[in-house]
Design an enzyme around this catalytic site. Structure first.
Site, PDB file in Angstrom:
ATOM      1  N   HIS A 159       0.878  -1.076  -0.039  1.00  9.89           N
ATOM      2  CA  HIS A 159       0.045  -0.107  -0.094  1.00  9.89           C
ATOM      3  C   HIS A 159       0.876   1.192   0.179  1.00  9.89           C
ATOM      4  CE1 HIS A 159      -2.766   2.775   1.503  1.00  9.89           C
ATOM      5  NE2 HIS A 159      -4.049   2.126   1.510  1.00  9.89           N
ATOM      6  N   GLU A 263      -0.916   1.600  -5.396  1.00 10.09           N
ATOM      7  CA  GLU A 263      -0.863   0.188  -4.462  1.00 10.09           C
ATOM      8  C   GLU A 263      -0.920  -0.913  -5.379  1.00 10.09           C
ATOM      9  OE1 GLU A 263      -3.892   0.174  -1.757  1.00 10.09           O
ATOM     10  OE2 GLU A 263      -4.190   2.808  -1.892  1.00 10.09           O
TER      11      GLU A 263
HETATM   12  C1  BG6 Z   1      -6.802   2.605   0.343  1.00 11.12           C
HETATM   13  C2  BG6 Z   1      -8.545   2.390   0.156  1.00 11.12           C
HETATM   14  O1  BG6 Z   1      -6.309   1.310  -0.179  1.00 11.12           O
HETATM   15  O2  BG6 Z   1      -6.600   2.545   1.807  1.00 11.12           O
HETATM   16  C3  BG6 Z   1      -9.193   3.493   0.758  1.00 11.12           C
HETATM   17  O3  BG6 Z   1      -8.850   2.188  -1.345  1.00 11.12           O
HETATM   18  C4  BG6 Z   1      -8.794   3.619   2.029  1.00 11.12           C
HETATM   19  O4  BG6 Z   1     -10.630   3.238   0.583  1.00 11.12           O
HETATM   20  C5  BG6 Z   1      -7.151   3.721   2.023  1.00 11.12           C
HETATM   21  O5  BG6 Z   1      -9.495   4.794   2.652  1.00 11.12           O
HETATM   22  C6  BG6 Z   1      -6.652   3.732   3.772  1.00 11.12           C
HETATM   23  O6  BG6 Z   1      -7.175   2.876   4.504  1.00 11.12           O
HETATM   24  P1  BG6 Z   1      -6.801   2.916   6.035  1.00 11.12           P
HETATM   25  O7  BG6 Z   1      -7.361   1.861   6.610  1.00 11.12           O
HETATM   26  O8  BG6 Z   1      -5.259   2.761   6.258  1.00 11.12           O
HETATM   27  O9  BG6 Z   1      -7.149   4.231   6.649  1.00 11.12           O
END
Ligand code: BG6
Length: 291
Positions: A159, A263
């Site tokens: 990510h 990602e």
């Molecule tokens: C992304 C998602 O991968 O991660 C989003 O597509 C999400 O919808 C983002 O808001 C962040 O997620 P988190 O759990 O780290 O706040």
């Protein structure tokens, strides 16, 4: 632990919030890896701005994912109704550094693992390793092995939060004409013919069946970052924009202007099923050049 001083240098220390981390210097670059989530929290080439973005509001606390860098998402992505919480559970666990090596070219490789993961009923018998390479480029490889007697299915994702100059001068190319699921519109399938994605509102796109490389062009910092990947069929592009930034506690209200997530993984219908004894390797290579 220190490797050869003329080539790569590796130091273990306590970083923000006293969290254990590894600092790496190579002839081309510097990097940081937190054991929390095996999160690569920085990679910066000499004479370039940082490649990765980390929020000034990231909590750097045990059991809480780091907001930025490259959190490792496994064994599920997003928030499926039958799973506890969002984006799996390994991004908030303490990984162990298993091995550090520095080949003669001066690059540094750090191998981490998460021994406890196979005890979870969600991925019984799973063995998780993560190999991070720092040099002129950054490579990251998540290696999942099924040591159990039964197959299991999982999603994975690196990510990656990229640091940018002003978001108004950023475009992401490589996905032109490809259908995506729009998470902002309850995963509505959409086809976008634009040559590149511009971020001028909340963007939360899940591209399936998209194994190809992407590029992030940054007009302000005059840089192109190239994201190449192996064994990744999905790409997610995300920027929370104004309202969602305000809702997130560990994300500054204006920080959406300086980042974009691109990602790489295997999510939703691209999920992986791993037979007993089989191994899956999700790999990304991040490189950059001036424009
Ligand atoms: C992304 C998602 O991968 O991660 C989003 O597509 C999400 O919808 C983002 O808001 C962040 O997620 P988190 O759990 O780290 O706040």
């Amino acid at each position: 632990m220190t490797t050869h001083p003329q080539t790569g240098r590796v130091v273990f220390l306590d970083g923000s919030g006293d969290l254990p981390m590894i600092e790496i210097r190579t002839p081309w670059s510097s990097a940081e890896i937190h054991l929390l989530g095996a999160t690569v929290s920085q990679f910066q080439k000499k004479n370039e701005p940082p490649m990765l973005w980390v929020s000034k509001f990231s909590r750097f606390e045990k059991d809480v994912p780091i907001r930025g860098g490259i959190p490792v998402i496994f064994p599920w992505f997003g928030k499926p109704a039958d799973k506890p919480g969002q984006h799996g559970f390994v991004r908030q666990q303490m990984w162990e550094a298993k091995e550090v090596s520095s080949p003669p070219d001066g690059s540094v490789f750090v191998r981490l693992h998460l021994p406890s993961v196979g005890a979870s009923p969600l991925c019984p018998g799973a063995l998780l390793e993560y190999l991070v390479g720092i040099g002129e480029q950054l490579t990251a490889e998540l290696i999942v092995t099924n040591q159990g007697p039964q197959s299991f299915a999982f999603e994975d994702c690196l990510h990656t939060y990229f640091a940018t100059g002003d978001i108004s001068g950023v475009s992401v190319s490589g996905l032109q004409g490809q259908e995506y699921l729009d998470a902002v519109q309850n995963f509505l399938p959409i086809k976008d013919a634009a040559p590149a994605i511009r971020v001028d509102q909340e963007v939360d796109r899940v591209y399936l069946n998209a194994p190809q490389a992407t590029e992030i062009r940054d007009e302000e910092w005059k840089r192109v970052i190239r994201v190449e990947k192996e064994n990744s069929r999905s790409t997610v592009v995300w920027n929370p924009w104004i309202a969602k930034s305000k809702r997130m506690q560990d994300f500054g209200d204006e920080e959406y202007l300086q980042m974009v997530c691109v990602e790489s993984g295997n999510v939703r219908t691209d999920a992986i099923t791993l037979a007993p004894g089989a191994t899956h390797r999700l790999k990304v290579k991040l490189s950059s050049k001036p424009v």
